[in-house]
Every structure is written in structure tokens, then in C-alpha cells.
Design an enzyme around this catalytic site. Structure first.
Site, PDB file in Angstrom:
ATOM      1  N   HIS A   1       0.940  -1.191  -0.055  1.00 23.45           N
ATOM      2  CA  HIS A   1      -0.018  -0.043  -0.124  1.00 23.45           C
ATOM      3  C   HIS A   1       0.796   1.236  -0.019  1.00 23.45           C
ATOM      4  O   HIS A   1       1.466   1.395   0.983  1.00 23.45           O
ATOM      5  CB  HIS A   1      -0.897   0.075   1.166  1.00 23.45           C
ATOM      6  CG  HIS A   1      -1.720   1.082   1.485  1.00 23.45           C
ATOM      7  ND1 HIS A   1      -2.568   1.655   0.230  1.00 23.45           N
ATOM      8  CD2 HIS A   1      -1.724   2.305   2.273  1.00 23.45           C
ATOM      9  CE1 HIS A   1      -3.304   2.649   0.558  1.00 23.45           C
ATOM     10  NE2 HIS A   1      -2.698   3.219   1.977  1.00 23.45           N
TER      11      HIS A   1
ATOM     12  N   ASP B   1       1.184   5.198  -0.310  1.00 17.85           N
ATOM     13  CA  ASP B   1       0.525   6.434  -0.023  1.00 17.85           C
ATOM     14  C   ASP B   1       1.142   7.260  -1.161  1.00 17.85           C
ATOM     15  O   ASP B   1       2.541   7.581  -0.942  1.00 17.85           O
ATOM     16  CB  ASP B   1       0.499   6.801   1.183  1.00 17.85           C
ATOM     17  CG  ASP B   1      -0.496   6.051   2.151  1.00 17.85           C
ATOM     18  OD1 ASP B   1      -1.648   5.715   1.732  1.00 17.85           O
ATOM     19  OD2 ASP B   1       0.070   5.665   3.354  1.00 17.85           O
TER      20      ASP B   1
ATOM     21  N   ASP C   1      -7.795   1.746   2.250  1.00 18.10           N
ATOM     22  CA  ASP C   1      -7.230   2.510   3.314  1.00 18.10           C
ATOM     23  C   ASP C   1      -8.316   3.737   3.425  1.00 18.10           C
ATOM     24  O   ASP C   1      -8.318   4.272   4.526  1.00 18.10           O
ATOM     25  CB  ASP C   1      -5.871   3.191   3.090  1.00 18.10           C
ATOM     26  CG  ASP C   1      -5.104   3.547   4.566  1.00 18.10           C
ATOM     27  OD1 ASP C   1      -5.664   3.246   5.333  1.00 18.10           O
ATOM     28  OD2 ASP C   1      -4.377   4.475   4.291  1.00 18.10           O
TER      29      ASP C   1
ATOM     30  N   HIS D   1      -5.954   9.859  -0.648  1.00 20.35           N
ATOM     31  CA  HIS D   1      -6.580   9.760   0.769  1.00 20.35           C
ATOM     32  C   HIS D   1      -5.693  10.140   1.836  1.00 20.35           C
ATOM     33  O   HIS D   1      -6.345  10.407   3.008  1.00 20.35           O
ATOM     34  CB  HIS D   1      -7.370   8.220   1.194  1.00 20.35           C
ATOM     35  CG  HIS D   1      -6.367   7.055   1.228  1.00 20.35           C
ATOM     36  ND1 HIS D   1      -5.795   6.593   0.087  1.00 20.35           N
ATOM     37  CD2 HIS D   1      -5.389   6.960   2.044  1.00 20.35           C
ATOM     38  CE1 HIS D   1      -4.824   5.558   0.618  1.00 20.35           C
ATOM     39  NE2 HIS D   1      -4.383   5.841   1.745  1.00 20.35           N
TER      40      HIS D   1
END
Ligand code: ZN
Length: 1115
Positions: free
Chosen positions: A54, A56, A178, A424
Site C-alpha cells: 500500500h 500512499d 485505506d 486519501h
């Protein structure tokens, strides 16, 4: 475009006729997508191990710091390392699979790879060993993001994948593991983009407990009641958010024991590890309906050394399957992907529960309501919205004015910046401060670069030889070099929406108060010049010489077009003398001042006469033009000398004659008055008094401040602040009270839920102290402007200055906020509407969802946090209503909103907090500049609507217009008003007006074609059939020749996509909003379909249709 077509063509043919030996088409024996999945076995538990990372797109580190692995002291994370390592490890064993999500990172990596690596990656993708899920530029937030930007960032990411990998690179599932809550509109968007499923990581802890209990972790989610079945999407909630089972994180970032399968080693643990793992998956399987479980093997920035993971997963699979075979356990482990898991579930053909609302708000425990981020970093949220407006405008201008293709580079830079902002931890404001600054740097540069498109386009349209240089301004803090320094400048107001008759309130920072404004025909139009509010001068970030705000209304702007205004500094000195005359509250004082002045002048004249100039009449000595007197000046103030100088000379002479005559009359009148000092004048009305005043000042007297224009009368009670709204068009009235106030954020050590602090994610007001609400009475009204601009400025204290004003048939509230640390500011509207706990908030700026206070549609909620647990995201609109009336508040950026009592509406505006909330950021949300709290200036719009169908249609249109307001472009005018008049000062790209309901969502270059999205913004109540658009008659500068429809993100031909069917255990209702809180509502019926008539397309309620169009440029 041809290549794109070719790709899809090849892919379309691939199953039957494998032709070319390119890098994209699977070779014999190769398969990708669903065909590449390991088959699930019936009668056993199929364990889909999903190796993933994941990544970001900015959070604790900036995008580049994450990519290159810089500043590892903040967080050990290197995306470049991840991709390098994963590709190497995948290559070693064809059984291994991996998914990748964020195209922003993938693309940055891909373009830097040598041909040999690219070739390997092509192979991995063709063979389904590397699969893309999600695939947008970033994994977008779903609360604060707007659907236009979501659609854009999917289009941008998927275009890269499609161009590079063709159909094998197409993501089949959404992967929102997420984001902190999930929106209904996004589900609808994904379905319309042709995704077959969606996986979620975070849902409310109470909802999750219930879903586990009821085995409803997987469901069919209907994204839109207007779109019906077309918006249905399989949605699965992941068992363990996106983490591996405890003890099975085989990453350099983790400390779990590896699997040691050397039986001779004293550290042998394979059997025990396998046993623990099987216990985990067996437990998980009891909560899911099919004989498949998805186990996420990865986490934040994992797989920097992919060999650790793959070596251990190889062993886990091998030993678990051996054990299963030996002990007849009916379990099978294998490398899989979310795409393959979805296929296995589909093949199992389960009956699914349904969902028709959304997943907001998200709470991770009883005191952790993730409703603060709806508002966190409001200035970044505003910047994102303005940037979207620029992106849309520049894409349109590039397409419609046929600009050089070399501009695509800068347009793409802007698309990437906006894609990044949807992440996000970007638009949400949940990143570290230095990351915010980096986002702003990237966005600012992208817009600055793209300004060249505006410059080229406007200059092309204005006149052949025009060479205006449009410069970017920081209107948000009243700063603009062009308007401050120029003697004359052009204001181009561009409306990027197809709806005609837009109007805009133009505010320009200027130096001094002498300016004239001319419309597109060169006619002088009313303007107001106000001293800038004192707050602006205390903004540390502001670097400006502006002292005043020049305000005027740009009315009747054309759809998809612009209007120009010419602004000229009035150079003569007249304004300087103005201050000598103050406003008088009594007419007798006013005339007394004049008498005194004349007395002095007469005495002087007499003195001179006595001194020897005996041939001069005293009265002729008193004010003449050269001997300036303010009244005389006021007399000619309206006859603008500057207009005349630009106009024809004869006219100027004529007016000078009139002026002389007027001067003479005034002098005579003043002399007469001076002779009769006892004269007492009748009392004048307040309006008359104001007309005598040069400056708009406080008007004492009546208890109500009245603002009025052609549509509305607002009567504000000066004691209570209660305001009577009254519509002049249909007589609608509403009494409301605007209340600014703030909550005190909780402070705690976060070690237990009770000690949770309010922070960037979490909103947790201190419940032991009631919110502090400013009462109107304590704070004086400082300024009432009584002209075309109907405004009142209310200073509540040093931190809040509220401006209430009228624009057409709406009321706006602009707040300048400079808040103290530890406070969370809100603006609340109290009305006496009977609302039974219900209110409505938008979903990503599109559909409206019903909310009921202290309630959730699908389960009985226990709310330990009655304020924050009732907050919902508001991207564009929140409203309350009773049977007759709807009260709508539109916001100029994403916000949190609530209705905490019947008849109330509240939006959160700004937050500054003392503590972190312990969800990873590690910093308190405390934005400062120059040692002070960061100022935020926002505007909300109030619409009071009696609920006729026509009014509701207009309201929907106004809300959309407010989202994407006309934009100002300013350039110094090195020419006269006369020259200005020869330019093309009003222009529309539209051939004809489009019907109400039609919105042009996208117009952008698409290789040598264009991409067009039209939508019907009305719901099925307001648009029961369809609205149509004749594409041959839309645009002036380009002619559309042919169109081909795609799915929403333009990566699949519409005709090639077939939606999956699922069994459900109940039917969807016709309308979630009607059903929620009510007894019986009829079941949904599919709406009638209408065929297009060649290039006349039909748009049903809330339908967005996307086309790739061939076009020709018109001269
Ligand atoms: Zn994340």
C-alpha cells in the site's frame, strides 16, 4: 488515439485471432485477467494469498521522498525499491503473483526502466502474474473528493495502463483498502467504469461486528437509485483491513519470524506456523459465504525486499498444502489476486445481501469518529477545488481553440497534480505539514505552467494581434500584482459550464479607491470600492500593496464562454479630498458644515476684495473648478472624465459645459444657504442621508439592517441576529439565525479511547464544555453597503469576520477566520423548520443522501460521540427541508456538516488542534504561517427554496454552478478603452443553449480526437424521461463528426462491456432516501432505455455518458 483504438481492437480480437507479436497481446499459452487465475476447488476452502503493497501518494513523506526512499528517518519507505524488487522476484517463479494499485508511482517508475525490464514487465502482465487493481492515479479519498475529479483521475491512470498494457493491464476490481469511509457515488462511478467488484478495508467498527455476525461482509451495493442496476457493484469488506494475519508479516519492516522448514534446525517452525495460519483462515472462512477467503499479505510500503515475502509465501503454500493433503483438511493455499478471488466468488454463485446507503461516517472505536478530516486543512481543500476548475477550463480551451499539441505536456502535468490531490492523505488533510507544502508546490507549479493555455486561447479569441499577458493572482488573500500595479487592466471572466446566464461577484485587490469599470461594450458599470478588511493586513503570507477591494457583478455570462471587463484607475485627485467631508447623521449638521465652509470662503473673498481686488464679485470667488470643493467634485463624480477622455472629444466638451453650469448653480445655492444660517431643513430619510455620504458607513436607527436586490429582501435584526428572508419572486419566507461558534477539541494521551484527542482524522469535541457560540449582539456590525452590492460585515471578535450579502436569488456568507489553537470552528444556521432529525448531504458532490440524527440505516448504532458521530462529509451541498421548504447550504470546498437539532444546519470551517490523534501522522493539526494561525477565508451559499419542481431544478443547477464558479483571468491593458471596445469581449463556444439538466462534465483532447462527457445532473423525480443533446450543434469552433461511447473512465468501449449479474437476498427499493425512516417503499423498477438518434444523444436522470469523438476544426 489511433493507437488506443488499435489496442482495443487487438484486445477485442485476441481470444479468436491472435495476430501481431507485440508486447501486449498474450502469446499462445499466455493468459491474463480472469483467465490467468488458479481455479478454486469445489469442496475445499480456497485461500487466496494476495501479495500487495500500500503506497500512499504522499503522507508522512512527500511523493518523491516515498518514491526514492529519501528521508527514511521519517518512515522507511522506497517505492522504486519495491517495484524493482517485486519484478525481479516475480520473474523467478511463474506461480507468484502481485498486484499494483497507484499509477502515479507505477508510471514514475515505468518511464525510467530500460527496455529489458519493460519487456519483462510486459510478460508478467500478459501472463497475469502482475495485475493492476484500482489503477487510478492515486487511491482516492471518498469523503472530500468530487466525482468530477475522481472520474478524471481514473481516466488518467487507466489511460496509461491501457496505452501500455492493453486489456491485460485493465484493473477489474476497485481496491479502496485505506480510505476512511466509503461513498455511494464512488460505488456508482466504479460500476459505470466497468469494474466488476470493489474491496474495502475500513468500515465502522459496529457495522463490521454486525457484518461478521450476519455473514454480510460481501454484498451487492447499489450506487445510485437513479441509475439502478447499472450502478450495482459487488463489494467485499476485507477481513483484516489490509494486513497479514498476526505473525505473518515477512517484510524488512516487520519482526515476525520467517518460516524455517529445515527439520534439522533447532529453529524449525514450519509446522507450527502452518497450523497457526490455517487456524486463522478457518476462522475467517466462517464469516464469508463462499468457500474462498482473501488474505492480504502486505501493508504500507511493504515488499521493498520482495524476496522475504515470496520465499516465505512459497514455503507457507507448500507446507500448508502438504499438511492439508496429509491430514485431509480440505484447504488449498495459492497465490492469487483480488481479481481472481472475485472470480472464484462469482463462480460460487452466492446469494448476496444488499446495500443502498454508504459507509459514512467511519469510526474505528467508540471515541474515534473519523469526521475531522472532512474539514482538516481547509485552505488545501479550497486550493484543490480551484485547481480542478483550472484543469477543466484549460482542457476545454485546449480542445476548443485548437492549440498546439505541445501543450499536452503541461496539461498532463496538471492532470497528474489533480490525481495526486485526490489521494486519501492529500485532499483529506491527514498528511504531515511538510507534505502539505509539497502538494501545494506541485499544484501551484502545474497551474502556473498551464496558464500558457489560457493565455494562448484568450489571445486567439480576443483579436488577431492581441497580446495580453494573463497572470495568476492569489485572490484568496486579496493579492494580485496585475490589478495592484496597472493603470488599466482587462478582466476575463470565463464560465466553463454550459449553463448560460451565470453571474459572478468579482472582487479585485486594488490600490486606492479610484477605479472605473467598463463592461464588454465599453459602458461604465456600477462598482463598489471598499477598504480591505483589517484581517487581510495581518495575514503573514500576504505580500500585497492592495488597500481596497474593487467589487462588481459580472452578469449574464454566456455558457461555455467569457466576458471581458476593462478596469481603469481614475488618476485625478478628486478622491483625496473626499475625507474632509464626513457622514452626518443629521441633515442640519450636514448643512451647517457646508455653511461654515462657505462662510470661510466668503470671508476670504471679502478680505481679498477689501485688500484691493474691488472688481471681483465675492460670489464668483467662491468655489470654482480649480479651487476644488468636495461637493463640486461629488457633482461631477458621476460624469466620469476618464470615460470621456477615451470617448469622442466633442462629447467631452459638451459635458464640460454641463459641468460648468452645474458648478455655477451649486455655488449660487451654497451662497444662498450661507446667508440664511437659521434655515432648518426637514428630516431626511436614511437613504437620502446615505446618498449625501461619500463613504458607506454605519446607519444608526432602525432595528433591522435591510439588504435588498431584485430577488430577495433580508431583514437582519440588530439585537438578535435573527434574519427574515423573503423572496420577491414567489413570496417564500424563512426566519433563520447564523451562528458562528467553535468547539474545544479534546486533548488526551490517546492511550485509551477515553483519552482520545481530536486530531487531523478524528473530530472529538470536549463534551464537558458546551460549544462556544458567538452571539450576534456582542459584536457590532461595522459596515453596511447600500448599492448594487448588498452586504453587511459583522466582526464577531478578532477571529471571525462574517460578510453577509446577496447575489441574485442567493445569500452568501463569507467568513475570514483566524482561529486560536485548540478550536474547531463551525457556522451554524438555526431555523424553526420541523425536520424530524433528517437532513441530506451530498455524495462526492453528486447525489444526495438522507441522514437521520443518531441513526444508521442498517444497524442500531450506539453513539458515544453524539456530535462527531452525526457529522457527514459535505462536498457541495447539505440541506434540510419540511413539506414546503428546502434550505440548502452550498460549500466552496469539502467540509464536515451536520444537523444537531431539528431545523439546524452546521458546517465545520477550520480546525487547529493541540494534539495528534494517534493514527500515524504524529503531528498535531496546527497550520500556522508567520507564527500565527493560518487564515482561512470561505464562502457558503444559502438557497431558500419552495419545493416546486421548477425551483428544485433551478436549485440543482445553482448548486452545480457554485461548485465550478466563473474564473477570473486578469491582464494589464497596455491600450485604451477605445481599443478594448474593438476586441471580442463576449464569446461563447456554444452554438445553442442546452436544455436544463445538461452538464458538460469533460471536454479534453484525446490524442487526435476529443473525449466528451455529458451528464444529466437531475434526478429521476426532476427528469423522469431524458434530456437530449445534439452533438452536431453544440460547439462553435469544432464540429463533431462521429462518436463512439466508452465506459465512464474511457478505457473500454461501451459495447464491449457486460455487467455481471448477482443473486441477492432481497430487492432494492425504489429510493433509499424515501425508504430510510419510513415504512414501505415500492421496489426498484428498471427505467426505460432510449435510443440515441445518431448524434443526438439522450441522457437519463443522473446518467453520465462518455464519448470519444472525431471532429473537425471550424474557422
Ligand atoms: Zn493509505
Amino acid at each position: 488515439m489511433q493507437r488506443w483504438l488499435l489496442l482495443l481492437g487487438v484486445v477485442g480480437l485476441v481470444t479468436t485471432v491472435p495476430t501481431s507479436f507485440d508486447q501486449i497481446t498474450p502469446r499462445d499459452g499466455e493468459s491474463c485477467g480472469y483467465d490467468s487465475c488458479t481455479d478454486a476447488e469445489p469442496g475445499v476452502l480456497n485461500v487466496h494469498l494476495v501479495s500487495h503493497t500500500h503506497d500512499d501518494v504522499g503522507w508522512l513523506k512527500t511523493l518523491d521522498q516515498y518514491y526514492y526512499g529519501s528521508r527514511n528517518t521519517i518512515q522507511k519507505a522506497c517505492v522504486e525499491c519495491i517495484l524493482n524488487s517485486v519484478v525481479k522476484e516475480l520473474w523467478l517463479d511463474p506461480k507468484r503473483k502481485f498486484i499494483y494499485v497507484e499509477t502515479a508511482f507505477f508510471w514514475k517508475w515505468w518511464v525510467a526502466q530500460p527496455a529489458s525490464v519493460k519487456s519483462q514487465v510486459h510478460t508478467l502482465v500478459r501472463q497475469g502474474r502482475l495485475q493492476f487493481v484500482g489503477g487510478a492515479w492515486s487511491m482516492n479519498d471518498e469523503a472530500a473528493s468530487h466525482y468530477q475529479s475522481t472520474v478524471d483521475q481514473f481516466t488518467w491512470g487507466l489511460q496509461k495502463l491501457n496505452d501500455t498494457f492493453g486489456d491485460c493491464g485493465r484493473p477489474r476490481v476497485g481496491w479502496q483498502i485505506d480510505p476512511f469511509g466509503h461513498s455511494r457515488e464512488f460505488a456508482a462511478n466504479l460500476a459505470s467504469m466497468g469494474y466488476d467488484g470493489l474491496f474495502l478495508g475500513r468500515i465502522d467498527y459496529q457495522d463490521k461486528a454486525r457484518r461478521l455476525r450476519e455473514r454480510t461482509m460481501e454484498m451487492l451495493w447499489r450506487g445510485s437509485d437513479d441509475l439502478g442496476k447499472a450502478s450495482d457493484i459487488f463489494t467485499g469488506v476485507l477481513y483484516n483491513t489490509y494486513s497479514p494475519p498476526a505473525g505473518f508479516c515477512f517484510d524488512v519492516l516487520c519482526n515476525d519470524e520467517p518460516i524455517i522448514d529445515d527439520v534439522s534446525s533447532p529453529m524449525y517452525n514450519a509446522d507450527a506456523k502452518v497450523t497457526t495460519f490455517l487456524e486463522f483462515v478457518l476462522a475467517q472462512s466462517t464469516y464469508y459465504r463462499s468457500n474462498n477467503v482473501l488474505v492480504t499479505m502486505g501493508g504500507d510500503f511493504t515488499f521493498m525486499d520482495a524476496s522475504l515475502w515470496f520465499d516465505n509465501l512459497d514455503k507457507l503454500i507448500k507446507h500448508a498444502n502438504l499438511k492439508a493433503a496429509k491430514e485431509n483438511l480440505k484447504v488449498k493455499l495459492f497465490y492469487s489476486t483480488p481479481t481472481c478471488y472475485l472470480k472464484a466468488v462469482k463462480d460460487a454463485n452466492p446469494t448476496l445481501p444488499i446495500k443502498q446507503d454508504d459507509f459514512f461516517p467511519y469510526a474505528s472505536d467508540s471515541t474515534a469518529y473519523w469526521t475531522g478530516y472532512y474539514t482538516s486543512r481547509p485552505t488545501t481543500k479550497r486550493m484543490e477545488r480551484e485547481t480542478n476548475n483550472f484543469l477543466q477550463t484549460f482542457k476545454m480551451l485546449q480542445s476548443l481553440t485548437n492549440l498546439p499539441e505541445s501543450n499536452m505536456f503541461i496539461l498532463n502535468e496538471l492532470k497528474s497534480a489533480m490525481g495526486m490531490m485526490q489521494h486519501h492523505d492529500a485532499i483529506t488533510g491527514t498528511e504531515k505539514q511538510h507534505v502539505t507544502h509539497d502538494y501545494e508546490r506541485i499544484v501551484t507549479r502545474a497551474v502556473d505552467d498551464a496558464y500558457i493555455i489560457g493565455n494562448q486561447a484568450f489571445n486567439k479569441l480576443l483579436m488577431p494581434e492581441a497580446s495580453l499577458v494573463y497572470e495568476r493572482c492569489e485572490f484568496n488573500q486579496s493579492q494580485c500584482s496585475v490589478t495592484e500595479r496597472s493603470q488599466a487592466f482587462v478582466v476575463t471572466v470565463f464560465n466553463n459550464q454550459v449553463m448560460p446566464k451565470a453571474s459572478a461577484k468579482i472582487d479585485l485587490p486594488v490600490t486606492g479607491d479610484g477605479y472605473s469599470v467598463y463592461d464588454e461594450t465599453g459602458t461604465n458599470i456600477p462598482c463598489e470600492i471598499q477598504k480591505l478588511s483589517s484581517e487581510y493586513f495581518s495575514m503573514p503570507t500576504r505580500q500585497s500593496n492592495a488597500t481596497h477591494n474593487l467589487c462588481f457583478f459580472a452578469k449574464n455570462l454566456p455558457g461555455l464562454g467569457y466576458k471581458n471587463f476593462y478596469v481603469k484607475k481614475v488618476t485625478k485627485e478628486k478622491r483625496d479630498t473626499k475625507k474632509t467631508f464626513e457622514y452626518h447623521s443629521n441633515i442640519n449638521d450636514y448643512w451647517k458644515d457646508i455653511r461654515d465652509k462657505i462662510e470661510v470662503d466668503i470671508n476670504n473673498a471679502e478680505a481679498k476684495t477689501i485688500a484691493g481686488n474691488s472688481d471681483t464679485n465675492v460670489f464668483e470667488k467662491v468655489p470654482v473648478r480649480d479651487n476644488l470643493n468636495v461637493e463640486v467634485h461629488d457633482y461631477d463624480k458621476d460624469i466620469n472624465w476618464d470615460v470621456l477622455k477615451d470617448g469622442d472629444e466633442k462629447n467631452e466638451e459638451e459635458v464640460q459645459g454641463i459641468l460648468k453650469e452645474a458648478n455655477k448653480k451649486l455655488v449660487e445655492e451654497m451662497a444662498r444657504v450661507s446667508k440664511d444660517s437659521k434655515t432648518v431643513f426637514p428630516r431626511m430619510s436614511d437613504d437620502e442621508m446615505r446618498m449625501l455620504s461619500d463613504d458607506p458607513l454605519v446607519v444608526e436607527g432602525p432595528q433591522d439592517i435591510v439588504l435588498e436586490n431584485d430577488y430577495i429582501i433580508l431583514s437582519i435584526n440588530k439585537d438578535s441576529g435573527w434574519t427574515n428572508y423573503s423572496s420577491k419572486t414567489d413570496g417564500t419566507t424563512l426566519s433563520y439565525l447564523p451562528v458562528p461558534g467553535y468547539y474545544i477539541g479534546c486533548e488526551g494521551n490517546n492511550r485509551a479511547p477515553a483519552n482520545r484527542s481530536s486530531g487531523a482524522y478524528i473530530f472529538r469535541p470536549n463534551m464537558t464544555s458546551t460549544p462556544v457560540l458567538h452571539t450576534f449582539r456582542d459584536f457590532p456590525v461595522t459596515n453596511v453597503v447600500q448599492s448594487e452590492l448588498q452586504e453587511v460585515h459583522i466582526h464577531y471578535d478578532d477571529s471571525v469576520c462574517l460578510t453577509v450579502g446577496l447575489k441574485d436569488d442567493t445569500v452568501y456568507f463569507s467568513t475570514i477566520l483566524n482561529i486560536d489553537l485548540g478550536r474547531e470552528y463551525v457556522l451554524r444556521f438555526q431555523t424553526d423548520l420541523k425536520t424530524d432529525g433528517a437532513f441530506y448531504t451530498d455524495s462526492n458532490g453528486r447525489q444526495m443522501l438522507k441522514r437521520i440524527r443518531n441513526s444508521r440505516p442498517q444497524w442500531n448504532v450506539t453513539l458515544a460521540e453524539p456530535i462527531s458521530g452525526n457529522y457527514y462529509p459535505v462536498v457541495n451541498e447539505i440541506y434540510i427541508e419540511d413539506e414546503d421548504l428546502r434550505v440548502v447550504v452550498n460549500v466552496d470546498r469539502a467540509r464536515g456538516g451536520a444537523s444537531l437539532e431539528d431545523g439546524w444546519l452546521e458546517i465545520m470551517q477550520h480546525r487547529r488542534l493541540k494534539h495528534d490523534d494517534a493514527f500515524g501522522v504524529g503531528e498535531a493539526l496546527n497550520e500556522t504561517a508567520g507564527g500565527k494561525g493560518l487564515y482561512s477565508i470561505d464562502t457558503v451559499m444559502l438557497q431558500v427554496v419552495s419545493k416546486t419542481k421548477e425551483n428544485l431544478i433551478n436549485t440543482a443547477e445553482k448548486s452545480l454552478k457554485f461548485f465550478s464558479e466563473p474564473q477570473l483571468f486578469v491582464a494589464e491593458a497596455p491600450f485604451s478603452l477605445n481599443k478594448f471596445k474593438t476586441m471580442t469581449n463576449v464569446y461563447s463556444f456554444l452554438k445553442t443553449d442546452l436544455p436544463k439538466g445538461v452538464h458538460l462534465l469533460t471536454l479534453e483532447p484525446w490524442k487526435n480526437k476529443i473525449l466528451i462527457r455529458f451528464e444529466n445532473y437531475l434526478d429521476k423525480e426532476l427528469s423522469p424521461d431524458y434530456v437530449s443533446v445534439d452533438l452536431t450543434k453544440v460547439f462553435n469552433t469544432i464540429g463533431i463528426r462521429s462518436i463512439k461511447e466508452t465506459t465512464l473512465a474511457a478505457n473500454i468501449w461501451f459495447e464491449d462491456y457486460k455487467q455481471w449479474e448477482w443473486n441477492t437476498d432481497e430487492e432494492f427499493s425504489e429510493s433509499f432516501n424515501k425508504e430510510y425512516g419510513n415504512e414501505d417503499v415500492s421496489r426498484a423498477k428498471e427505467r426505460k432505455k432510449y435510443d440515441d438518434d445518431r448524434l443526438i444523444i439522450k441522457l437519463r436522470a443522473k446518467e453520465i455518458r462518455t464519448f470519444v469523438a472525431e471532429y473537425g476544426v471550424k474557422n
